[in-house]
Design a protein around this motif. Structure first.
Motif, PDB file in Angstrom:
ATOM      1  N   LYS A 191       0.853  -1.186   0.000  1.00 11.30           N
ATOM      2  CA  LYS A 191       0.000   0.000   0.000  1.00 11.30           C
ATOM      3  C   LYS A 191       0.891   1.239   0.000  1.00 11.30           C
ATOM      4  CE  LYS A 191      -4.203   1.705   2.256  1.00 11.30           C
ATOM      5  NZ  LYS A 191      -5.190   1.446   3.333  1.00 11.30           N
ATOM      6  N   LYS A 192       0.787   2.035  -1.057  1.00 15.77           N
ATOM      7  CA  LYS A 192       1.648   3.201  -1.195  1.00 15.77           C
ATOM      8  C   LYS A 192       0.801   4.459  -1.333  1.00 15.77           C
ATOM      9  CE  LYS A 192       3.669   3.782  -5.153  1.00 15.77           C
ATOM     10  NZ  LYS A 192       4.531   3.570  -6.343  1.00 15.77           N
ATOM     11  N   PRO A 193       1.320   5.604  -0.898  1.00 14.50           N
ATOM     12  CA  PRO A 193       0.540   6.859  -1.001  1.00 14.50           C
ATOM     13  C   PRO A 193       0.409   7.338  -2.432  1.00 14.50           C
ATOM     14  CG  PRO A 193       2.741   7.292  -0.136  1.00 14.50           C
ATOM     15  CD  PRO A 193       2.613   5.807  -0.229  1.00 14.50           C
ATOM     16  N   GLU A 194      -0.737   7.943  -2.721  1.00 12.91           N
ATOM     17  CA  GLU A 194      -0.993   8.518  -4.037  1.00 12.91           C
ATOM     18  C   GLU A 194      -1.493   9.948  -3.850  1.00 12.91           C
ATOM     19  OE1 GLU A 194      -3.677   7.740  -8.082  1.00 12.91           O
ATOM     20  OE2 GLU A 194      -3.832   6.407  -6.357  1.00 12.91           O
ATOM     21  N   ILE A 195      -0.827  10.897  -4.480  1.00 15.28           N
ATOM     22  CA  ILE A 195      -1.138  12.312  -4.298  1.00 15.28           C
ATOM     23  C   ILE A 195      -1.893  12.837  -5.515  1.00 15.28           C
ATOM     24  CG2 ILE A 195      -0.168  14.609  -3.886  1.00 15.28           C
ATOM     25  CD1 ILE A 195       2.272  13.262  -2.722  1.00 15.28           C
ATOM     26  N   VAL A 196      -2.905  13.671  -5.254  1.00 18.85           N
ATOM     27  CA  VAL A 196      -3.648  14.351  -6.306  1.00 18.85           C
ATOM     28  C   VAL A 196      -3.330  15.837  -6.216  1.00 18.85           C
ATOM     29  CG1 VAL A 196      -5.919  14.907  -7.221  1.00 18.85           C
ATOM     30  CG2 VAL A 196      -5.488  12.643  -6.256  1.00 18.85           C
ATOM     31  N   GLN A 197      -2.976  16.458  -7.343  1.00 20.15           N
ATOM     32  CA  GLN A 197      -2.705  17.889  -7.408  1.00 20.15           C
ATOM     33  C   GLN A 197      -3.651  18.512  -8.432  1.00 20.15           C
ATOM     34  OE1 GLN A 197       1.412  18.418  -8.263  1.00 20.15           O
ATOM     35  NE2 GLN A 197       2.107  17.338  -6.429  1.00 20.15           N
ATOM     36  N   LEU A 198      -4.124  19.708  -8.125  1.00 13.48           N
ATOM     37  CA  LEU A 198      -5.135  20.351  -8.953  1.00 13.48           C
ATOM     38  C   LEU A 198      -4.894  21.853  -8.945  1.00 13.48           C
ATOM     39  CD1 LEU A 198      -7.807  19.810 -10.527  1.00 13.48           C
ATOM     40  CD2 LEU A 198      -9.006  20.233  -8.377  1.00 13.48           C
ATOM     41  N   GLU A 199      -4.948  22.480 -10.122  1.00  8.11           N
ATOM     42  CA  GLU A 199      -4.786  23.924 -10.216  1.00  8.11           C
ATOM     43  C   GLU A 199      -6.160  24.573 -10.308  1.00  8.11           C
ATOM     44  OE1 GLU A 199      -2.897  27.337 -13.178  1.00  8.11           O
ATOM     45  OE2 GLU A 199      -2.279  25.241 -13.391  1.00  8.11           O
ATOM     46  N   ILE A 200      -6.474  25.425  -9.349  1.00 12.49           N
ATOM     47  CA  ILE A 200      -7.760  26.122  -9.297  1.00 12.49           C
ATOM     48  C   ILE A 200      -7.492  27.603  -9.103  1.00 12.49           C
ATOM     49  CG2 ILE A 200      -9.917  26.403  -8.035  1.00 12.49           C
ATOM     50  CD1 ILE A 200      -9.806  23.802  -9.517  1.00 12.49           C
ATOM     51  N   ASN A 201      -8.021  28.431 -10.014  1.00 12.91           N
ATOM     52  CA  ASN A 201      -7.847  29.884  -9.919  1.00 12.91           C
ATOM     53  C   ASN A 201      -6.374  30.255  -9.743  1.00 12.91           C
ATOM     54  OD1 ASN A 201     -10.568  30.198 -10.200  1.00 12.91           O
ATOM     55  ND2 ASN A 201     -10.975  30.680  -8.064  1.00 12.91           N
ATOM     56  N   ASP A 202      -5.528  29.644 -10.552  1.00 12.53           N
ATOM     57  CA  ASP A 202      -4.095  29.919 -10.552  1.00 12.53           C
ATOM     58  C   ASP A 202      -3.416  29.540  -9.241  1.00 12.53           C
ATOM     59  OD1 ASP A 202      -4.219  30.883 -13.149  1.00 12.53           O
ATOM     60  OD2 ASP A 202      -4.617  32.935 -12.494  1.00 12.53           O
ATOM     61  N   GLU A 203      -4.036  28.682  -8.465  1.00 17.19           N
ATOM     62  CA  GLU A 203      -3.421  28.186  -7.236  1.00 17.19           C
ATOM     63  C   GLU A 203      -3.428  26.663  -7.273  1.00 17.19           C
ATOM     64  OE1 GLU A 203      -5.275  29.692  -3.774  1.00 17.19           O
ATOM     65  OE2 GLU A 203      -4.768  31.799  -4.161  1.00 17.19           O
ATOM     66  N   MET A 204      -2.346  26.074  -6.805  1.00 18.67           N
ATOM     67  CA  MET A 204      -2.244  24.621  -6.786  1.00 18.67           C
ATOM     68  C   MET A 204      -2.816  24.081  -5.485  1.00 18.67           C
ATOM     69  SD  MET A 204      -1.012  23.658  -9.659  1.00 18.67           S
ATOM     70  CE  MET A 204      -0.689  21.950  -9.256  1.00 18.67           C
ATOM     71  N   GLN A 205      -3.688  23.100  -5.606  1.00 10.77           N
ATOM     72  CA  GLN A 205      -4.270  22.419  -4.458  1.00 10.77           C
ATOM     73  C   GLN A 205      -3.726  20.988  -4.436  1.00 10.77           C
ATOM     74  OE1 GLN A 205      -6.265  24.107  -2.409  1.00 10.77           O
ATOM     75  NE2 GLN A 205      -6.474  25.926  -3.718  1.00 10.77           N
ATOM     76  N   SER A 206      -3.578  20.449  -3.243  1.00 15.43           N
ATOM     77  CA  SER A 206      -3.042  19.099  -3.102  1.00 15.43           C
ATOM     78  C   SER A 206      -3.671  18.426  -1.893  1.00 15.43           C
ATOM     79  CB  SER A 206      -1.517  19.136  -2.943  1.00 15.43           C
ATOM     80  OG  SER A 206      -1.009  17.851  -2.642  1.00 15.43           O
ATOM     81  N   ASN A 207      -3.817  17.109  -1.977  1.00  9.05           N
ATOM     82  CA  ASN A 207      -4.325  16.335  -0.844  1.00  9.05           C
ATOM     83  C   ASN A 207      -3.195  15.677  -0.064  1.00  9.05           C
ATOM     84  OD1 ASN A 207      -3.521  14.393  -2.653  1.00  9.05           O
ATOM     85  ND2 ASN A 207      -5.344  13.137  -2.446  1.00  9.05           N
ATOM     86  N   ALA A 208      -1.968  16.186  -0.227  1.00  6.56           N
ATOM     87  CA  ALA A 208      -0.804  15.540   0.392  1.00  6.56           C
ATOM     88  C   ALA A 208      -0.918  15.479   1.910  1.00  6.56           C
ATOM     89  CB  ALA A 208       0.471  16.278  -0.019  1.00  6.56           C
ATOM     90  N   LEU A 209      -1.409  16.552   2.547  1.00  6.06           N
ATOM     91  CA  LEU A 209      -1.518  16.540   4.006  1.00  6.06           C
ATOM     92  C   LEU A 209      -2.505  15.479   4.466  1.00  6.06           C
ATOM     93  CD1 LEU A 209      -1.429  20.302   5.083  1.00  6.06           C
ATOM     94  CD2 LEU A 209       0.319  18.558   5.419  1.00  6.06           C
TER      95      LEU A 209
END
Length: 382
Positions: free
Chosen positions: A132-150
């Motif tokens: 089981k390994k971590p998987e990160i999702v990154q998304l650019e919204i309104n010129d800002e990068m969002q991530s679920n890393a935390l």
């Protein structure tokens, strides 16, 4: 030899798969203000900004005057092209398993003692396992990068805490350690989820209901005895596997587990950095956010953001699982009613075996019955 597999299955009635977007359009005068991502790619929350951000109709109707006189002054400079946004990535959850992996995440002694090898060699035994390994999702919204890393980091640290702190138990997958730079290694679980089993074999005989009740109760009270909760008990987070001629239930996915000694924060508050506790005094109370689990198994106080006892919330989830087991089907409670500690009048129809206990598990949090090991049902009398 390692065989990777993923025992997690999404609800068939869940939201549509998440599709990343770039610069989502505003709706009238309402624009996207912020987005919160969770570790599941199709779970995300959008906050809308109600402030005016576009010209109104009268402004658009006014003529635009051009005061530029040819050759009398230099032409206006072209508009500046905005530079690409700078992305400051949160602490990457993959660093949990960076080389060398911390000794606290190593496998317990003789970790394969309860496992059956699928092949024997002249000098070795071969076991199937899950990586089981971590998987990160990154998304650019309104010129800002969002991530679920935390959030991914918090879930992996919570799951590792369960596997390294809780003594081995037959209803909890065996923890086989970690792979440097990859992830955690767990016992391979054959078979489907409890949801799959119920769809195929319901209605279950009385002796089977009692056996499943006792196994889940034993696993949860074992977890609670070590000062931890499950946090997301549901039909999808219980695996049914045939083992040595018997059906054995395995509780899985402890990513929403919290400690009974922690100070619990609601999910809509400021994010809690999961790395902080590594550098603080271990005797000080730890702050953890508690998130809703799978509906309708999540306790009302968690849905309201008012949970102060995660083990009592587990008791509610256990009660809802018993409802599904005895009725032989997945049930539903409208979230707006569930937040008010209400459920349909016919919810317990047909629950003649567990009905009395279920009512005590589904009470308000301050009146709810705790899970006790002594509540085991004598199967010989079932």
């Amino acid at each position: 030899m390692l065989h990777t597999a993923d025992h997690r299955q999404p609800l068939s009635t869940g939201p549509a798969p998440f599709t990343p977007m770039r610069s989502p359009p505003s709706v009238g005068s309402v624009a996207v203000k912020s987005i919160s991502l969770t570790s599941k790619k199709n779970w995300w929350m959008v906050e809308l900004d109600d402030e005016e951000n576009t010209l109104n109709a009268t402004q658009l109707a006014e003529p635009v005057l051009n005061n530029y006189v040819p050759h009398s002054q230099p032409p206006p400079p072209p508009p500046a092209i905005p530079s690409s946004p700078t992305y400051h990535a949160p602490r990457n959850p993959s660093t949990i398993f960076s080389f060398p992996t911390p000794a606290i995440y190593s496998a317990p002694p003789n970790a394969t003692a309860s496992l059956k090898p699928f092949a024997l060699g002249s000098a070795s035994e071969l076991f199937k396992c899950i990586v089981k390994k971590p998987e990160i999702v990154q998304l650019e919204i309104n010129d800002e990068m969002q991530s679920n890393a935390l959030d991914v980091t918090a879930q992996f640290l919570a799951e590792l805490r369960v596997y390294t702190r809780v003594a081995p138990h037959r209803n909890i997958p065996a923890f086989l350690g970690c792979l440097d730079g990859v992830g955690m290694v767990l016992e391979f679980l054959e078979g489907g989820t409890l949801f799959d089993y119920l769809k195929q074999y319901a209605p279950l005989p009385r002796i089977r209901l009692c056996d499943f009740h006792n196994q889940l109760l034993d696993a949860l009270t074992h977890l609670h005895a070590h000062g931890l909760s499950h946090g997301d008990l549901s039909l999808l987070n219980v695996q049914v596997m045939e083992r040595f001629g018997e059906l054995t239930l395995k509780m899985i996915d402890f990513g929403r587990s919290v400690s009974a000694s922690s100070v619990l924060a609601p999910p809509d508050g400021d994010p809690v950095d999961p790395w902080v506790h590594l550098n603080t005094d271990p005797t000080e109370p730890r702050k953890e956010q508690i998130f809703p689990g799978t509906r309708p198994f999540s306790a009302p106080e968690i849905l309201r953001g008012e949970c102060h006892d995660a083990q009592l919330a587990d008791a509610y989830s256990f009660g809802m699982v018993l409802v599904c087991l005895e009725r032989g089907q997945l049930v539903d409670v409208k979230p707006w009613n569930q937040r008010k500690d209400l459920y349909p009048e016919d919810l317990l129809d047909g629950c003649t075996l567990f009905g009395g206990r279920i009512r005590e598990y589904l009470r308000r949090g301050d009146e709810r019955r705790r899970l006790l090991r002594d509540d085991t049902i004598d199967i010989t009398s079932a």
